[in-house]
Scaffold this motif. Sequence first.
Motif, PDB file in Angstrom:
ATOM      1  N   ASP A  45      30.430  34.769  56.804  1.00  0.00           N
ATOM      2  CA  ASP A  45      29.265  35.212  56.757  1.00  0.00           C
ATOM      3  C   ASP A  45      28.876  35.277  55.228  1.00  0.00           C
ATOM      4  O   ASP A  45      29.288  35.880  54.572  1.00  0.00           O
ATOM      5  N   PRO A  46      27.838  34.488  54.779  1.00  0.00           N
ATOM      6  CA  PRO A  46      27.367  34.565  53.506  1.00  0.00           C
ATOM      7  C   PRO A  46      26.795  36.007  52.812  1.00  0.00           C
ATOM      8  O   PRO A  46      26.861  36.040  51.663  1.00  0.00           O
ATOM      9  N   PHE A  47      26.404  36.901  53.607  1.00  0.00           N
ATOM     10  CA  PHE A  47      26.276  38.078  53.434  1.00  0.00           C
ATOM     11  C   PHE A  47      27.199  39.370  53.616  1.00  0.00           C
ATOM     12  O   PHE A  47      27.178  40.467  53.127  1.00  0.00           O
ATOM     13  N   ALA A  48      28.430  38.853  53.850  1.00  0.00           N
ATOM     14  CA  ALA A  48      29.421  39.868  54.066  1.00  0.00           C
ATOM     15  C   ALA A  48      29.945  40.088  52.678  1.00  0.00           C
ATOM     16  O   ALA A  48      30.063  39.491  51.949  1.00  0.00           O
ATOM     17  N   LYS A  49      30.245  41.388  52.729  1.00  0.00           N
ATOM     18  CA  LYS A  49      30.889  41.953  51.298  1.00  0.00           C
ATOM     19  C   LYS A  49      32.111  41.585  51.397  1.00  0.00           C
ATOM     20  O   LYS A  49      32.872  41.542  52.287  1.00  0.00           O
ATOM     21  N   ILE A  50      32.678  41.292  50.121  1.00  0.00           N
ATOM     22  CA  ILE A  50      33.896  40.985  49.828  1.00  0.00           C
ATOM     23  C   ILE A  50      34.905  42.049  49.637  1.00  0.00           C
ATOM     24  O   ILE A  50      34.794  42.951  48.576  1.00  0.00           O
ATOM     25  N   PRO A  51      36.249  42.180  50.362  1.00  0.00           N
ATOM     26  CA  PRO A  51      36.980  43.223  49.959  1.00  0.00           C
ATOM     27  C   PRO A  51      37.844  42.983  48.701  1.00  0.00           C
ATOM     28  O   PRO A  51      38.099  41.837  48.372  1.00  0.00           O
ATOM     29  N   VAL A  52      38.122  43.847  47.922  1.00  0.00           N
ATOM     30  CA  VAL A  52      38.720  43.786  46.833  1.00  0.00           C
ATOM     31  C   VAL A  52      40.193  44.641  46.908  1.00  0.00           C
ATOM     32  O   VAL A  52      39.920  46.071  47.051  1.00  0.00           O
ATOM     33  N   THR A  53      41.043  44.138  46.789  1.00  0.00           N
ATOM     34  CA  THR A  53      42.445  45.139  46.581  1.00  0.00           C
ATOM     35  C   THR A  53      42.923  45.229  45.129  1.00  0.00           C
ATOM     36  O   THR A  53      43.159  44.001  44.569  1.00  0.00           O
ATOM     37  N   ILE A  54      43.112  46.369  44.614  1.00  0.00           N
ATOM     38  CA  ILE A  54      43.603  46.396  43.411  1.00  0.00           C
ATOM     39  C   ILE A  54      45.358  46.627  43.461  1.00  0.00           C
ATOM     40  O   ILE A  54      45.574  47.514  44.177  1.00  0.00           O
TER      41      ILE A  54
END
Length: 369
Positions: A45-54
């Motif tokens: 989904d081009p509008f989906a937010k991308i998760p970031v793991t630190i």
Amino acid sequence: MLRISGPREEEEEEQEEEEEDCPELVPIDLQQQQPPPPQKEEKPDPFAKIPVTIITGYLGAGKTTLLNYILTEQHNKRIAVILNEFGEGSALEKSLAISQGGDLFEEWLELRNGCLCCSVKDNGLKAIENLMQKKGKFDYILLETTGLADPGAVASMFWVDAELGSDIYLDGIVSVVDSKYGLRHLTEEKPDGLINEAVRQVALADIIIINKTDLVAEEELIKIRTIIRSINGLGKILDTQRSRVDLSKVLDLHSFDSLSGISLQKKLQHMQTTQPHLDKNLLWEKTVKNKADNTMEVIRLKGLVSIKDKPHQVIVQAVHELYDLEETPVKWKEDTERTNRLVLIGRNLDKEILKHLFIDTVTEKQVSS
Ligand SMILES: Nc1nc2c(ncn2[C@@H]2O[C@H](COP(=O)(O)OP(=O)(O)OP(=O)(O)O)[C@@H](O)[C@H]2O)c(=O)[nH]1
Ligand SMILES: [Zn+2]
């Protein structure tokens, strides 16, 4: 004391110390009445937010090892990796970081499995912004902080940068702790009474991975687990060797979603009030001193070295007094000089003295008869 770790053995399955998650209760009649959901076609989904793991953790704890493990495991994700490096030798760290047959990369590099990788010097914000221009090419971001970073600063940037916030969200903070040296790092008192970095990294984490369990006995593990619990009463604690962790325990955690309770702000506040229970410093054998007669202490070393009669470049890594050597697939060029490069991090280090020491160690001595 110096020790070379032996050949890699197949690791045992990592053990998990935490209780299993409770299964969710599902009303029976609901389950029976509803038809199974139609099989959705997996389309990004081009509008989906991308998760970031630190991924945080003290110097040499196993962060890059974890990244590499995640990248090579089956995850059906296109992961973008951002490495926050230390030292000036950018090429050095990059070639060490992700096993790509020694390919060096300045900018975003596409890895074989469709993942992306980039190495940065500053706080990673630029790299992420830069990465967002490649939107659609990846669906997860892993960010490795430098071993001395306060992850709070990195994490906060997702709140501060509103534009970034609309594209990505912070999924979780994973902190890797070295079983052998973690206790020492966590109990070290800073002269100014500030909370040390190792404690900050544990305090803020959603998941704490106690790595290198092969190097310590069970009693040591219990000690380190106890101190971690005293610093962070909420995070899930896992034990690993070579950072081999069940991926479902570190990815897609949604730790900061409104539903999952404690927000980052709260965590940051909580951190200021939690004090570690201190053990006194451990004794250490030290012999080399700097010009001011202070004992030098190396915490972390990485290097690319040339070994006589070996055509391939060799990586040397050390965490305190343990070190290992690993041959890379990269060959030294025939017609150019082989340059040894070492990056050291520690206390009271004197470059000149260390350089002499190194040259002394590697120079062949004439044996007089
Ligand atoms: N014995 C042992 N060594 C390990 C384990 N995991 C990682 N190592 C070694 O520890 C060293 C440091 O690992 P890295 O993954 O580079 O650590 P890091 O946290 O990324 O290090 P920095 O980025 O320099 O802070 C390497 O030589 C690894 O091979 C483990 O479970 N057991
Ligand atoms: Zn690393």
